[in-house]
Design a protein around this motif. Structure first.
Motif, mmCIF file in Angstrom:
data_model
loop_
_atom_site.group_PDB
_atom_site.id
_atom_site.type_symbol
_atom_site.label_atom_id
_atom_site.label_comp_id
_atom_site.label_asym_id
_atom_site.label_seq_id
_atom_site.Cartn_x
_atom_site.Cartn_y
_atom_site.Cartn_z
ATOM 1 N N UNK A 18 -10.181 -1.572 12.398
ATOM 2 C CA UNK A 18 -10.695 -2.933 12.586
ATOM 3 C C UNK A 18 -11.381 -3.411 11.314
ATOM 4 N N UNK A 19 -11.381 -4.708 11.125
ATOM 5 C CA UNK A 19 -12.067 -5.300 9.965
ATOM 6 C C UNK A 19 -12.990 -6.407 10.484
ATOM 7 N N UNK A 20 -14.241 -6.034 10.776
ATOM 8 C CA UNK A 20 -15.177 -7.028 11.321
ATOM 9 C C UNK A 20 -15.373 -8.206 10.370
ATOM 10 N N UNK A 21 -15.531 -9.379 10.950
ATOM 11 C CA UNK A 21 -15.661 -10.587 10.144
ATOM 12 C C UNK A 21 -16.903 -10.575 9.268
ATOM 13 N N UNK B 271 -5.152 -2.123 -2.041
ATOM 14 C CA UNK B 271 -4.194 -2.929 -1.275
ATOM 15 C C UNK B 271 -4.167 -2.541 0.205
ATOM 16 N N UNK B 272 -4.547 -1.306 0.520
ATOM 17 C CA UNK B 272 -4.583 -0.856 1.915
ATOM 18 C C UNK B 272 -5.874 -1.272 2.607
ATOM 19 N N UNK B 273 -6.838 -1.767 1.837
ATOM 20 C CA UNK B 273 -8.034 -2.321 2.459
ATOM 21 C C UNK B 273 -9.343 -1.694 2.057
ATOM 22 N N UNK C 236 -5.762 8.092 1.583
ATOM 23 C CA UNK C 236 -7.195 8.137 1.262
ATOM 24 C C UNK C 236 -7.920 6.891 1.709
ATOM 25 N N UNK C 237 -7.275 5.740 1.564
ATOM 26 C CA UNK C 237 -7.882 4.480 1.979
ATOM 27 C C UNK C 237 -8.122 4.440 3.480
ATOM 28 N N UNK C 238 -7.126 4.853 4.266
ATOM 29 C CA UNK C 238 -7.300 4.838 5.726
ATOM 30 C C UNK C 238 -8.399 5.815 6.165
ATOM 31 N N UNK C 239 -8.456 6.975 5.531
ATOM 32 C CA UNK C 239 -9.553 7.903 5.855
ATOM 33 C C UNK C 239 -10.883 7.259 5.508
ATOM 34 N N UNK D 122 4.630 0.191 -8.408
ATOM 35 C CA UNK D 122 3.606 -0.849 -8.288
ATOM 36 C C UNK D 122 4.047 -1.949 -7.328
ATOM 37 N N UNK D 123 5.356 -2.128 -7.193
ATOM 38 C CA UNK D 123 5.851 -3.146 -6.269
ATOM 39 C C UNK D 123 5.696 -2.705 -4.816
ATOM 40 N N UNK D 124 5.657 -1.386 -4.587
ATOM 41 C CA UNK D 124 5.320 -0.893 -3.245
ATOM 42 C C UNK D 124 3.902 -1.334 -2.908
ATOM 43 N N UNK D 125 2.993 -1.157 -3.873
ATOM 44 C CA UNK D 125 1.594 -1.582 -3.658
ATOM 45 C C UNK D 125 1.522 -3.054 -3.259
ATOM 46 N N UNK D 126 2.314 -3.870 -3.926
ATOM 47 C CA UNK D 126 2.210 -5.318 -3.730
ATOM 48 C C UNK D 126 2.554 -5.766 -2.320
ATOM 49 N N UNK D 127 3.398 -5.004 -1.614
ATOM 50 C CA UNK D 127 3.788 -5.436 -0.267
ATOM 51 C C UNK D 127 2.996 -4.731 0.830
ATOM 52 N N UNK D 128 2.018 -3.898 0.455
ATOM 53 C CA UNK D 128 1.201 -3.229 1.485
ATOM 54 C C UNK D 128 0.462 -4.248 2.355
ATOM 55 N N UNK D 129 -0.251 -5.227 1.789
ATOM 56 C CA UNK D 129 -0.974 -6.175 2.659
ATOM 57 C C UNK D 129 -0.052 -6.931 3.607
#
Length: 515
Positions: free
Chosen positions: A240-243, A275-277, A458-461, A498-505
Motif C-alpha cells: 500500500x502507498x498511503x496518501x 522505479x519500483x517505489x 530489494x525495493x519490495x522488501x 534500463x528500458x525494463x526499469x522505465x516500464x516498471x511503474x
C-alpha cells in the motif's frame, strides 16, 4: 493457483473417489467434456472436419475414448488404441466398451507394423487428440510409441493434448526422449509443475486448466506446496502507498555495488529500486568511482568507500554492517567483482547483517554457505542456473533437469529464499513452498536484466513486503515488463536493461488498477 505434482494429483483423485464417493467414471466424463469443448473451438472454422483420437491404455486414454464418443456425433472421428483390447480396463475400458457398442471406428494399432497406417490416418485428419500418456510417465519413450509421437509431430496438424503432452514429465517438464508438441493442452483440476518448466512449457502450447468436479475439500487434504504465480495471487501482496506517506514511509534500500568497468550494474539496481517505489536508495560504492554514480543516479545517497583500484576494501565491512541497521533492505553483489577482499566482505556482511538481504551476481560467486546459515533474518538469493550450479555443487544440466526439486532442497538446507532464474523462474522457500512464474519474454535476456530484478526485490522488501512475496512480486513484474516491451516491438528483442526499469511503474500501475 496451486500446483499439483502427478503423485499429489493421484492422491487427490483417490480422495475424491474413495473419500467423497464420486465415481471415477464421472470425473473421466467431465474431463472428456472439457476436451470436447476445446476441440470444438479448434475446429470452429470448419463446417466439417476429421479427427484422429490416439489413446493409450491408462486413464489418459480413457479421457480420450470418452471425448471421442461426443466428437463422433458431429465429426468424422477415427479412434486409434495403441493398446490391445484386453489391456484396456477400469473406467477407460468402460468408455471403450461404449464406443464398441456404438459401432465406432476403432483401430487397434499396437506394434511397429501399424505405424504406417497410423501415419496415414493422422495425415488425413484436421485435428489430432493426444491421449497416449498421462502425467505419471517415467523413463524414456522409445520404439513404437516414439515412432507414433514422431508421426504426430511431423504431420503439421493441429494437436490437442489431454492433461499433458504425451512424453513430458509432469513434475520436471523434461522430455522422456520423445514428446508430443501440442498446440493446446487441457489439464485437469490443478496445473502440473512440468507444464510450466521448460521444455514442457513449450511442448504444451496454450494451457487450459479445466474443472472436472473434484471437491476443493479433497485438494485441501493433500499437502500441496506449489503455487503458480499469477496476478490474482499476487495482487493482495502489492504494498500500500498511503496518501500521507513520505520518502521514509516507502523504504530505505542499501545497494552495495561497484568495481572498475562494472558501474552500470549498481546503477541499474538503484534505478529499478526507485522505479519500483522505494523512497530512499543508498549506494555504497568504491570511492574512486563515486562520481560516476553521482551523475548516473543523482537521486541516490552515496556512501563512497575506501577501495584499491576500484575494488571496495573489506576494511569497510564494519561500517556497512552498521549502516545496514538503519535500512529496511540490503542488496549486495551487482558489479562487485570476485576479488579476495570482496569475498571476505560479502561473507562477513551476510553472516552479521540483521536486516533482510538480497544476494546477487558477484556476491553469489564468492558466497560461503556457512555464512548464509548463520543468518537469522531473511536472505534472498537470485542465481541464474550457472551460479546456482556452483552453489549447489551440481552441473548446470543437473539443475535444469529438475529445477523445482533442486531449488527447494537448497532453500530448505540453507534457510534462504532461492530465485532460480530462467524461463519459468522458480522461487523456493525454506518451509518447502515453491512458486513458478508465468510471465516473461526472451527480450529480458540482456545484460543488466538481473541487476534490475535484484533492485526490484530489494525495493519490495524495503516497502515491508515479506521476503518470499517480495521475491515473487519482483519476478512476476519483471516478467510482465518484458511482455510490455515485447508488445511495443512486435514480439522482438532489442531492448536494454534500463528500458525494463522505465516500464516498471506502468506495469505496477496496471496491476494496482486491477486490485
Amino acid at each position: 493457483m496451486k500446483l499439483a505434482t502427478p503423485d499429489q494429483m493421484k492422491e487427490i483423485d483417490e480422495i475424491a473417489i474413495s473419500g467423497y464417493k464420486i465415481p471415477g467414471i464421472i470425473l473421466m466424463e467431465n474431463a472428456a467434456l472439457n476436451v470436447v469443448k476445446i476441440a470444438l473451438e479448434m475446429l470452429k472454422e470448419k463446417d466439417a472436419g476429421k479427427i484422429a483420437v490416439i489413446a493409450g491404455k491408462g486413464n489418459n486414454g480413457g479421457d480420450a475414448f470418452a471425448a471421442a464418443r461426443h466428437l463422433m456425433r458431429n465429426f468424422s472421428t477415427e479412434i486409434i488404441s495403441l493398446a490391445d483390447r484386453d489391456s484396456v480396463s477400469g473406467d477407460a475400458g468402460t468408455f471403450l466398451d461404449i464406443l464398441e457398442n456404438l459401432g465406432a471406428d476403432i483401430k487397434y494399432c499396437t506394434g511397429p507394423d501399424s505405424v504406417s497406417e497410423i501415419r496415414n490416418i493422422i495425415n488425413s485428419s484436421d485435428l489430432i487428440i493426444d491421449g497416449i500418456f498421462g502425467t505419471g510417465i517415467r523413463g524414456d519413450i522409445r520404439g513404437f510409441y516414439a515412432d507414433v509421437i514422431s508421426a504426430i509431430n511431423e504431420s503439421g496438424k493441429r494437436i490437442l493434448s489431454v492433461d499433458i503432452p504425451s512424453g513430458i514429465n509432469g513434475e520436471t517438464g523434461q522430455v522422456c526422449n520423445a514428446a508430443v508438441k501440442a498446440e493446446k493442452t487441457v489439464t485437469f483440476s490443478l496445473p502440473k509443475p512440468g507444464l510450466y518448466q521448460y521444455p514442457g512449457r513449450e511442448y504444451a502450447g496454450d494451457i487450459i486448466i479445466a474443472d472436472i468436479g473434484i471437491p476443493f475439500e479433497a485438494m485441501e487434504k493433500v499437502n500441496i506446496t506449489g503455487e503458480l504465480l499469477d496476478a490474482d495471487f499476487l495482487l493482495p501482496h502489492l504494498p500500500d502507498r498511503p496518501k500521507d506517506g513520505h520518502k521514509g514511509t516507502f523504504g530505505r534500500v542499501l545497494i552495495i555495488t561497484g568495481s572498475k568497468g562494472m558501474t552500470g550494474a549498481g546503477t541499474l539496481a538503484a534505478l529499478s529500486a526507485f522505479k519500483t517505489g522505494s523512497g530512499l536508495v543508498y549506494l555504497a560504492v568504491p570511492g574512486s568511482l563515486a562520481a560516476i554514480y553521482g551523475s548516473t543516479v543523482p537521486e541516490a545517497v552515496l556512501f563512497p568507500l575506501k577501495d584499491q583500484s576500484g575494488i571496495i576494501s573489506d576494511d569497510e565491512t564494519g561500517f556497512l554492517i552498521n549502516k545496514a541497521e538503519s535500512m529496511d533492505a540490503v542488496v549486495i553483489g551487482p558489479g562487485l567483482s570476485q576479488e579476495p577482499q570482496i569475498e571476505r566482505l560479502v561473507n562477513d556482511l551476510v553472516a552479521n547483517c540483521r536486516v533482510p538481504v538480497v544476494i546477487d551476481a558477484d556476491a553469489l560467486n564468492v558466497l560461503n554457505l556457512q555464512s548464509l546459515r548463520k543468518r537469522s533474518s531473511p536472505a534472498v538469493l537470485t542465481p541464474h542456473p550457472g551460479e546456482f550450479a556452483r552453489l549447489n555443487g551440481s552441473s548446470i544440466g543437473e539443475i535444469q533437469e529438475d529445477r523445482v526439486r533442486k531449488a527447494v532442497q537448497f532453500s530448505m538446507q540453507n534457510n534462504a529464499i532461492v530465485v532460480l532464474k530462467g524461463a519459468g523462474t522458480v522461487v523456493a522457500c525454506p518451509d518447502g513452498k515453491y512458486f513458478i512464474n508465468t510471465t516473461g519474454h526472451h527480450c529480458l535476456a540482456v545484460a543488466g536484466s538481473g541487476d534490475v530484478l535484484a533492485g526490484m526485490i530489494g525495493s519490495f522488501i524495503g516497502q515491508r513486503v515479506p521476503a518470499d512475496m517480495a521475491a515473487c512480486l519482483g519476478v512476476f513484474i519483471h516478467g510482465k515488463c518484458g511482455e510490455v516491451l515485447a508488445e511495443k516491438n512486435n514480439g522482438q528483442a532489442g531492448y536494454r536493461a534500463c528500458e525494463i526499469c522505465n516500464v516498471i511503474p506502468f506495469t505496477v500501475g496496471n496491476l494496482k488498477r486491477n486490485k
